[in-house]
Design an enzyme around this catalytic site. Sequence first.
Site, PDB file in Angstrom:
ATOM      1  N   GLU A 144       5.959   8.080  -1.835  1.00 27.79           N
ATOM      2  CA  GLU A 144       6.315   9.306  -0.950  1.00 27.79           C
ATOM      3  C   GLU A 144       7.398  10.026  -1.356  1.00 27.79           C
ATOM      4  O   GLU A 144       8.304   9.356  -2.419  1.00 27.79           O
ATOM      5  CB  GLU A 144       6.789   8.975   0.023  1.00 27.79           C
ATOM      6  CG  GLU A 144       7.335   9.019   1.563  1.00 27.79           C
ATOM      7  CD  GLU A 144       8.373   8.423   2.546  1.00 27.79           C
ATOM      8  OE1 GLU A 144       8.308   6.690   1.926  1.00 27.79           O
ATOM      9  OE2 GLU A 144       8.499   8.843   2.944  1.00 27.79           O
ATOM     10  N   ASP A 176       9.206   4.158   0.848  1.00 25.75           N
ATOM     11  CA  ASP A 176      10.460   4.065   2.289  1.00 25.75           C
ATOM     12  C   ASP A 176       9.797   2.835   2.889  1.00 25.75           C
ATOM     13  O   ASP A 176       9.447   2.657   3.796  1.00 25.75           O
ATOM     14  CB  ASP A 176      11.328   4.915   2.131  1.00 25.75           C
ATOM     15  CG  ASP A 176      12.142   5.555   1.112  1.00 25.75           C
ATOM     16  OD1 ASP A 176      12.011   4.866   0.507  1.00 25.75           O
ATOM     17  OD2 ASP A 176      12.427   6.738   1.439  1.00 25.75           O
ATOM     18  N   ASP A 202      10.873   2.812   5.419  1.00 23.18           N
ATOM     19  CA  ASP A 202      11.580   3.476   7.031  1.00 23.18           C
ATOM     20  C   ASP A 202      10.807   4.391   7.826  1.00 23.18           C
ATOM     21  O   ASP A 202       9.521   3.686   7.935  1.00 23.18           O
ATOM     22  CB  ASP A 202      13.125   4.321   6.697  1.00 23.18           C
ATOM     23  CG  ASP A 202      12.242   5.551   5.902  1.00 23.18           C
ATOM     24  OD1 ASP A 202      11.317   5.368   5.451  1.00 23.18           O
ATOM     25  OD2 ASP A 202      12.799   6.785   5.800  1.00 23.18           O
ATOM     26  N   ASP A 213       9.379   6.952   7.937  1.00 16.98           N
ATOM     27  CA  ASP A 213       8.545   7.950   7.436  1.00 16.98           C
ATOM     28  C   ASP A 213       7.636   7.176   6.396  1.00 16.98           C
ATOM     29  O   ASP A 213       6.505   7.577   6.399  1.00 16.98           O
ATOM     30  CB  ASP A 213       9.653   8.680   7.061  1.00 16.98           C
ATOM     31  CG  ASP A 213      10.165   9.904   7.494  1.00 16.98           C
ATOM     32  OD1 ASP A 213       9.383  10.472   8.472  1.00 16.98           O
ATOM     33  OD2 ASP A 213      11.056  11.021   6.870  1.00 16.98           O
TER      34      ASP A 213
END
Length: 652
Positions: free
Chosen positions: A439, A512, A514, A516
Amino acid sequence: MAEERSELNEMNTTQTDHEYGASEIQVLEGLEAVRKRPGMYIGSTSSSGLHHLVYEIVDNAIDEALAGYCDHITVEILEGDAIRVTDNGRGVPVDIQAQTGRPALEVVYTVLHAGGKFGGGGYKVSGGLHGVGGSVVNALSEWMEVRVHKNGQIYEVKFSRGNMTQEMTVIGTTDKTGTEVVFKPDPEMFDDTVYDYETLHRRMREQAFLNAGVHIFIADRRTGREAEESMHYEGGIREFVTFINQNKTPLHEQVIYMAGSRDDSMAEIAMQYCEDSYNEIIVSFANNVHTPEGGMHEEGLKRALTNVLNAYGKKAGIFKGEEKVSGDDCREGLTCVISVKLTEAQFEGQTKAKLGNSEMRTLVNAVVSDKLEQFLDENPAVGKAILEKALMANRAREAARKARENIRRKNALEGSTLPGKLSDCNERDPALTEIYIVEGDSAGGSAKQGRDSRFQAILPLWGKMLNVEKARADKIYGNDKLQPVITALGAGLGEDFDESKLRYHKVIIMADADVDGSHIRTLLLTFFFRFMRPLIERGYVYAAVPPLFKLVRGKTTRVAFSEEERDAISKEMRGGNPNVKVDISRFKGLGEMDYEELWETTMDPERRTLKRITMEDAVKADAIFNLLMGEKVEPRREYIERNAFKAVNLDY
Ligand code: TSJ
């Protein structure tokens, strides 16, 4: 006597010439077996097994509810990750059993499979994956206490690792009835003993949907994590369908509900089509146990649905000429919950999550054939809308096939070119190669620099991915975000997927920790699940596990993958001296690591951790995707935000 019994429980099995009866030896062997091979009884000793303990206990209370004696069940996570389950049923029997000369309450927890052996009045349909009960949980608990309110008295019994430490004692009086079980899973038996509230909450909500009318309350009492939820659905599985469809637009307001029974078995089906979905969601259960691999009950539904809709299309004059619709056409945009109850459920398949009883195919087929036809006759407007949707699906499928053929022809002429963004590896043997799907641009850059280009390929992805829910196969084929993934993997998709053409035998998603990142992971898994399912079934897909913390002391740098590990390493680096300064920082994302760090912690096969994606992970991602991808954006945002942190471990 209590002491003698615990001594018995701890004695060596070879010591047989003893004053105790054979039935008690049985007791000993029973629970020792559980501690020796816990996986046999609860599936695994990972987080899934840990949560399974709770389901085993709750199943007993659900049985009491199904028997008609209980309507409130409470599940609490206590400080220290102990669990308390309480119901307002009749209370586990406390009278002395003839065979053992012991109170039933003691026997339930010390004899394997003792549950349901006495009384016999109840209709036992619930039951965990492995159909075991309180004794297994007892064997795997550091301690366990049971209190029964019954006959105006409170009876209590206590155990430690399966051994009774307090025999049944009356500790007070009461004007209520019910059973309370408190247990603390044994850290010696489990990899991790921290409970996840969301996992339990999801399961309890499912049970509340499946057992209409039962009130289930769940609470997290751990400091800093307080949460609670009360669940009660008079509509049962009808409300389950409404819940799944909450962010979508129904094609018809009313959820179609069908039920029927035969001999000792019964089947309930609830379904609703959505106009803004092209996906098929069938959630099935046998005896309240989820069967994600489907089985006979799902087959019965599919067969009946296809037959009834084709017959209706003809009869109502909706089809022109020789028009007909396929099974897939009939299920586009369908959300369906099936729940069957039967006496001897056979669970098959790799994960024992597929129902094998063929009489359930007959039963569900009969119920749906009969009741759905009747419903369509009585609701012709709904009938027309459903048939038109199926016809649309049929035309789209035709168009998609033509598009695929065109692409195949084109590829045959031009030879398929690899995506420009792909940094491929040198090795050509797929068994030796891996691809990192990364990503973000900056992480893609570090991965490219840090990798071992002999066998590691990097494919960076960026931007918002396609909403797979709304896209049919024809659109996905031409999509510019997924197209590089498809061509890089080289094995095609859907019906054309060809495992022998797969270019890498490790497909590693690196994103990640997180919001996203979890979004991308969910999307990719859902995409693989729907369009390249063998990729997941055959174990080719992995998630990279990047570290969360960096610890620096002077010239020494270490990383940690959890808070616990961070604390342990920090202690180790200080070497017992609290004055030594260790600088601890949190990695906010992959992009923050330089390429050397990324290689050392996340990509080097010698040092990295990879998590293999299971079908269970993919099914969960698919379910979350369905929840996220409805029309209404707000609930979706909230959901992602609430769960983003947990998604780190793909523990949806
Ligand atoms: F797992 C468990 F055994 F520990 C457990 C059992 C845990 C919890 C939370 C509840 C129960 C449980 C068992 N609730 N209710 C019952 N009911 C009986 O065991 C029972 C009561 C009366 C009769 C009867 O025939 O009179 C029969 C049964 C099976």
